[in-house]
Design a protein around this motif. Structure first.
Motif, PDB file in Angstrom:
ATOM      1  N   SER A  62       6.322   2.797 -24.328  1.00 16.35           N
ATOM      2  CA  SER A  62       6.907   3.786 -23.423  1.00 16.35           C
ATOM      3  C   SER A  62       6.997   3.285 -21.991  1.00 16.35           C
ATOM      4  CB  SER A  62       6.088   5.081 -23.477  1.00 16.35           C
ATOM      5  OG  SER A  62       4.739   4.823 -23.114  1.00 16.35           O
ATOM      6  N   TRP A  63       5.957   2.562 -21.540  1.00 18.88           N
ATOM      7  CA  TRP A  63       5.935   2.180 -20.125  1.00 18.88           C
ATOM      8  C   TRP A  63       6.394   0.738 -19.865  1.00 18.88           C
ATOM      9  CZ3 TRP A  63       2.861  -2.027 -19.375  1.00 18.88           C
ATOM     10  CH2 TRP A  63       1.806  -2.242 -20.269  1.00 18.88           C
ATOM     11  N   LEU A  64       6.456  -0.098 -20.924  1.00 22.32           N
ATOM     12  CA  LEU A  64       6.770  -1.511 -20.703  1.00 22.32           C
ATOM     13  C   LEU A  64       8.173  -1.738 -20.130  1.00 22.32           C
ATOM     14  CD1 LEU A  64       5.635  -4.350 -20.938  1.00 22.32           C
ATOM     15  CD2 LEU A  64       6.568  -4.468 -23.259  1.00 22.32           C
ATOM     16  N   PRO A  65       9.232  -1.055 -20.619  1.00 22.16           N
ATOM     17  CA  PRO A  65      10.556  -1.294 -20.010  1.00 22.16           C
ATOM     18  C   PRO A  65      10.584  -1.044 -18.509  1.00 22.16           C
ATOM     19  CG  PRO A  65      10.788  -0.125 -22.085  1.00 22.16           C
ATOM     20  CD  PRO A  65       9.322  -0.159 -21.792  1.00 22.16           C
ATOM     21  N   GLY A  66      10.024   0.083 -18.082  1.00 23.08           N
ATOM     22  CA  GLY A  66      10.001   0.363 -16.645  1.00 23.08           C
ATOM     23  C   GLY A  66       9.140  -0.617 -15.881  1.00 23.08           C
ATOM     24  N   LEU A  68       8.606  -3.818 -16.627  1.00 24.93           N
ATOM     25  CA  LEU A  68       9.292  -5.101 -16.498  1.00 24.93           C
ATOM     26  C   LEU A  68      10.535  -5.017 -15.617  1.00 24.93           C
ATOM     27  CD1 LEU A  68       9.052  -6.354 -20.194  1.00 24.93           C
ATOM     28  CD2 LEU A  68       7.682  -7.094 -18.243  1.00 24.93           C
ATOM     29  N   GLN A  69      11.188  -3.868 -15.611  1.00 27.87           N
ATOM     30  CA  GLN A  69      12.427  -3.738 -14.855  1.00 27.87           C
ATOM     31  C   GLN A  69      12.196  -3.419 -13.383  1.00 27.87           C
ATOM     32  OE1 GLN A  69      14.750  -0.816 -16.941  1.00 27.87           O
ATOM     33  NE2 GLN A  69      15.042  -2.087 -18.749  1.00 27.87           N
ATOM     34  N   SER A  70      11.249  -2.538 -13.098  1.00 25.42           N
ATOM     35  CA  SER A  70      11.072  -2.090 -11.709  1.00 25.42           C
ATOM     36  C   SER A  70       9.612  -2.033 -11.271  1.00 25.42           C
ATOM     37  CB  SER A  70      11.708  -0.701 -11.528  1.00 25.42           C
ATOM     38  OG  SER A  70      11.132   0.229 -12.437  1.00 25.42           O
ATOM     39  N   ASN A  71       8.719  -2.672 -12.042  1.00 20.53           N
ATOM     40  CA  ASN A  71       7.295  -2.703 -11.699  1.00 20.53           C
ATOM     41  C   ASN A  71       6.690  -1.302 -11.646  1.00 20.53           C
ATOM     42  OD1 ASN A  71       4.907  -4.076 -11.083  1.00 20.53           O
ATOM     43  ND2 ASN A  71       5.212  -3.846  -8.882  1.00 20.53           N
ATOM     44  N   ALA A  72       7.231  -0.386 -12.432  1.00 16.83           N
ATOM     45  CA  ALA A  72       6.756   1.003 -12.417  1.00 16.83           C
ATOM     46  C   ALA A  72       5.581   1.153 -13.378  1.00 16.83           C
ATOM     47  CB  ALA A  72       7.894   1.941 -12.833  1.00 16.83           C
ATOM     48  N   LEU A  73       4.429   1.516 -12.824  1.00 15.95           N
ATOM     49  CA  LEU A  73       3.229   1.753 -13.620  1.00 15.95           C
ATOM     50  C   LEU A  73       2.270   2.600 -12.802  1.00 15.95           C
ATOM     51  CD1 LEU A  73       1.955   0.993 -16.371  1.00 15.95           C
ATOM     52  CD2 LEU A  73       0.753  -0.857 -15.189  1.00 15.95           C
ATOM     53  N   GLU A  74       1.678   3.585 -13.453  1.00 12.49           N
ATOM     54  CA  GLU A  74       0.750   4.462 -12.740  1.00 12.49           C
ATOM     55  C   GLU A  74      -0.397   3.650 -12.153  1.00 12.49           C
ATOM     56  OE1 GLU A  74      -0.574   7.586 -15.227  1.00 12.49           O
ATOM     57  OE2 GLU A  74       1.435   8.424 -15.557  1.00 12.49           O
ATOM     58  N   LYS A  75      -0.878   4.108 -10.999  1.00 11.61           N
ATOM     59  CA  LYS A  75      -1.915   3.367 -10.282  1.00 11.61           C
ATOM     60  C   LYS A  75      -3.163   3.196 -11.123  1.00 11.61           C
ATOM     61  CE  LYS A  75      -4.433   3.422  -5.889  1.00 11.61           C
ATOM     62  NZ  LYS A  75      -4.640   4.162  -4.617  1.00 11.61           N
ATOM     63  N   ALA A  76      -3.607   4.276 -11.768  1.00  8.42           N
ATOM     64  CA  ALA A  76      -4.823   4.205 -12.569  1.00  8.42           C
ATOM     65  C   ALA A  76      -4.630   3.281 -13.762  1.00  8.42           C
ATOM     66  CB  ALA A  76      -5.213   5.607 -13.036  1.00  8.42           C
ATOM     67  N   GLN A  77      -3.454   3.334 -14.356  1.00  5.49           N
ATOM     68  CA  GLN A  77      -3.180   2.495 -15.515  1.00  5.49           C
ATOM     69  C   GLN A  77      -3.154   1.019 -15.130  1.00  5.49           C
ATOM     70  OE1 GLN A  77       0.449   3.626 -17.459  1.00  5.49           O
ATOM     71  NE2 GLN A  77      -0.152   2.758 -19.436  1.00  5.49           N
ATOM     72  N   ARG A  78      -2.565   0.723 -13.959  1.00  2.00           N
ATOM     73  CA  ARG A  78      -2.540  -0.664 -13.488  1.00  2.00           C
ATOM     74  C   ARG A  78      -3.956  -1.158 -13.210  1.00  2.00           C
ATOM     75  NH1 ARG A  78       1.862  -3.270 -11.021  1.00  2.00           N
ATOM     76  NH2 ARG A  78       2.832  -1.235 -10.739  1.00  2.00           N
ATOM     77  N   ALA A  79      -4.761  -0.311 -12.596  1.00  2.00           N
ATOM     78  CA  ALA A  79      -6.137  -0.699 -12.295  1.00  2.00           C
ATOM     79  C   ALA A  79      -6.916  -0.969 -13.578  1.00  2.00           C
ATOM     80  CB  ALA A  79      -6.820   0.391 -11.476  1.00  2.00           C
ATOM     81  N   THR A  80      -6.713  -0.139 -14.587  1.00  2.00           N
ATOM     82  CA  THR A  80      -7.392  -0.340 -15.862  1.00  2.00           C
ATOM     83  C   THR A  80      -6.960  -1.651 -16.509  1.00  2.00           C
ATOM     84  OG1 THR A  80      -7.462   2.062 -16.166  1.00  2.00           O
ATOM     85  CG2 THR A  80      -7.876   0.701 -18.099  1.00  2.00           C
ATOM     86  N   MET A  81      -5.665  -1.973 -16.408  1.00  2.00           N
ATOM     87  CA  MET A  81      -5.173  -3.234 -16.964  1.00  2.00           C
ATOM     88  C   MET A  81      -5.845  -4.424 -16.287  1.00  2.00           C
ATOM     89  SD  MET A  81      -1.358  -4.915 -16.847  1.00  2.00           S
ATOM     90  CE  MET A  81      -0.575  -3.707 -17.887  1.00  2.00           C
TER      91      MET A  81
END
Length: 725
Positions: A62-66, A68-81
């Protein structure tokens, strides 16, 4: 005196500065172990972070296309990654450090630990699978994906080469054991059987779906009707005549193309004289080309690598795209080109002669490919006499055919594809040749464009750029350069989904095994294996993104998206069309709209009603109401209905069959239904001008200015000097 003192004294005596003493910070053995530990930690960090990212991307539908295309990812999700990556790196580093400490305290060698980590390093790149083998992030973003894949390919090849160079002994012993237990027949013929099955499978796949595409009315007069009508005409005694392309000037088709090689299939075609027969032959000509590619390649490289080259050919997305773009003689020729190279290499002179003659007769531009193959053999000194014979015959035939036989029939529009290469005041293939020979600097300038860079990436990316890496392989680029890359005024020639890409396809795959052999001889088996597997990976990715399988949502043939579906609606349309087509006598002259024509092209006289020249009105007119906007179709239909020459014979759904002499009572209503205004009444003749005064003695007589001749229009319009239509 120490050795260092002696070296210093020697340096002073010779007038040279003494060498700097090597720093002795720690003992050599300890320093080596420390280096191994640091490298091992770096390697395990790369592997661990790769595994962590892979785990994240697997669940990123669900979130991978956005992302890769526009670096869109929730802040908490990015931090967890990021935390998961850091945790994986820390955990891996700790495990390696502990393993290193155990080995060191037991006074055992620590190099096997590093060796295993080098071998496992490709695991660090496994996030590429969920990233590149998903379509949504890359739809319409080829300009981004292609350069990214180029960088990824170079990285992957380097990593694989280091991995294979550090293969642990355990893996080597396991590999040797597996090879020993494989039965000899499988070891000898297994790869050949694999390639044959894959070739037949792809051929059947293409044949089945191109026929379905034809039944779905996705084929066109240009070029399915042209080539099917040529075959039917030949079977009926009309040689190389195309009323589809030239109307009542059909016997001038030689000014456009010479497709004599197609006629070898006439005995097979007459068994079922329909376009579907040619689609099946074309599909198997394309797919079976992989077999001679494999047979030639295995003479020079390992069988598994030869099979990989052949399988990559079968997965090559430009092959898939061009296979679904109409009937084209270039695809019929692929198998003969590959067979020619293999048969010459194995000294089967008679069969080689028959194959190269057939290949160069398939179309007027194919002698160049045969001449290139012959030149390779001749200049390499390997099969030099036969290579010289091939190159001479093909070159002579090309110049006689193109500049004499075809030239006598008039000019066609094809030279306009090179319009920027015309010298001032000149037009035609001859002036283009003058520019190529006399001004290579200007010629090179025409090669630099964004569209051509993307095109070259599509051609060479799946091959990991292997043919570009050795100068000896560049000669096989000549046909592609001449008939594709050097063109300046025609977009299809630099679009991978059109048949022009086939000027590259067979030759670059024939050259690839020799490049792999060169890499192996110069850099070792590990480097060659890495290059071959990188080619396989890049072919798989590009085939997934732009090819026919495993997904089927992004394949484009020409400009048409191939949907691989044949539903009830398509079947109903086809049945409606054929219910009208069956009412037309087989010897009748027919005019047809673009996607209707291929289904009634098995006759001597078929006209494409959309064209702007020549006779386009047959005894019967079969049209689809969806195709009236194409070129001159509206004007032709309006003229037919307004003149009363034809009336409605029958209709079914969107399809209408008109017949000369039929009742015209419903013509006016049909004009209204189709929103075609009746042809305006001719304007009254202008009054005659007053007679000119007689010129005075010694005064020149004035002439009336002559009106300009109307200029032809459209991409298919003949250029000045073409035969009058």
């Amino acid at each position: 005196m120490t050795n260092d003192d002696a070296q210093a004294a020697s340096g002073q005596a010779s007038g040279q500065a003494p060498p700097c003493p090597e720093p002795q910070l720690i003992p050599l053995a300890a320093r080596s172990d420390l280096s191994i530990l640091l490298r091992s930690i770096a390697l395990v960090a790369a592997i661990a972070s790769g595994i962590a990212v892979f785990a994240w991307t697997l669940k990123g539908g669900s979130w991978l296309p956005g992302f890769l295309q526009s670096n869109a990812l929730e802040k908490a999700q990015r931090a967890t990654m990021i935390k998961s990556m850091a945790g994986a790196i820390a955990g891996g580093s700790l495990v390696v450090t502990l393993a290193f400490a155990v080995q060191w305290f037991r006074r055992r060698a620590v190099t096997p630990l590093e060796r295993w980590l080098w071998f496992l390093l490709p695991v660090a790149l496994i996030p590429s699978f969920p990233i590149f083998f998903r379509s949504p992030p890359w739809v319409g973003r080829g300009a981004v994906l292609l350069p990214l894949l180029a960088c990824f390919g170079f990285l992957l090849e380097g990593v694989l080469a280091r991995s294979f160079a550090h293969t642990p002994d355990l893996i080597s012993r396991a590999q040797a054991f597996i090879l020993r237990v494989i039965p000899k027949p499988i070891k000898r013929h297994g790869w050949l059987i694999t390639v044959v099955l894959a070739s037949v499978g792809l051929s059947s796949f293409i044949a089945y779906h191109t026929c379905l595409s034809h039944f779905s009315l996705h084929t066109r007069n240009f070029d399915t009707s042209i080539n099917n009508n040529l075959m039917y005409g030949m079977a009926s005694g009309f040689f190389n005549q195309s009323p589809v392309a030239l109307g009542d000037q059909a016997d001038n088709y030689l000014a456009a193309h010479a497709k004599f090689g197609l006629y070898i299939y006439t005995p097979l075609y007459v068994l079922r004289p329909r376009a579907e027969t040619l689609f099946i032959i074309q599909a198997f000509s394309t797919g079976l080309t992989a077999i001679p590619i494999f047979l030639l390649a295995r003479r020079y490289i390992a069988q598994w690598m030869a099979a990989l080259v052949a399988l990559c050919y079968l997965s090559y997305h430009p092959i898939h795209a061009s296979s679904f773009f109409e009937l084209k003689p270039l695809e019929f020729a692929l198998v003969y080109i590959a067979l020619t190279a293999y048969l010459v290499d194995t000294k089967r002179w008679v069969w080689a002669t028959l194959c190269f003659l057939t290949a160069m007769l398939m179309r007027d531009d194919l002698p160049v490919a045969i001449a290139v193959i012959g030149a390779v053999f001749a200049f390499s000194g390997y099969r030099a006499r036969f290579g010289f014979f091939m190159a001479s015959v093909a070159s002579l035939w090309f110049f006689v055919l193109r500049f004499m036989i075809m030239g006598d029939k008039g000019d066609w529009w094809f030279p306009s594809m090179f319009d920027e290469l015309f010298p001032p005041g000149e037009k035609g293939f001859g002036p283009v040749a003058k520019t190529l020979v006399s001004n290579p600097v200007f010629t090179f300038k025409t090669l630099i464009s964004e569209a051509k860079v993307h095109y070259i990436l599509h051609v060479f990316m799946p091959l990991a750029f292997l043919p570009l890496r050795r100068a000896f392989a560049w000669v096989v680029f000549i046909p592609g350069m001449l008939f594709s890359l050097l063109t300046t005024g025609y977009k299809p020639t630099i679009t991978y989904s059109f048949h022009y890409v086939l000027h590259w396809a067979a030759l670059v795959f024939l050259a690839t095994p020799f490049v792999l052999r060169s890499i192996e001889s110069q850099s070792g088996k590990a480097k060659a294996a890495a290059a071959a597997l990188t080619m396989a990976m890049l072919t798989a990715i590009t085939s997934f993104q732009w090819g026919a399988f495993p997904q089927r949502s992004t394949l484009v043939g020409g400009y048409t998206r191939i949907d691989f579906e044949y539903n009830e609606k398509d079947q109903k349309r086809y049945e409606q069309l054929m219910s009208l087509a069956r009412q037309i006598p087989v010897d009748a002259e027919v005019s047809a709209t673009e996607s209707v024509g291929p289904h009634v092209s098995s006759r001597v006289k078929l006209y494409a009603i959309r064209l702007r020249w020549g006779k386009q009105m047959g005894e019967y007119v079969l049209l689809s109401t969806r195709e009236l906007k194409l070129e001159k179709t509206e004007d032709r239909v309006r003229e037919i209905l307004s003149s009363g020459s034809h009336g409605i014979h029958d209709r079914a759904g969107e399809f209408i069959l008109l017949r000369r002499g039929a009742n015209t009572a419903k013509n006016a209503a049909l004009l209204t239904e189709l929103r075609l205004k009746p042809k305006a009444a001719p304007k009254p003749a202008a009054p005659k001008p007053a007679p000119k005064p007689e010129p005075k003695p010694g005064e020149p007589e004035l002439e009336e200015p002559k009106p300009e001749e109307p200029k032809p229009e459209g991409p298919n319009a003949p250029k000045p000097g073409a035969p009058k239509k």
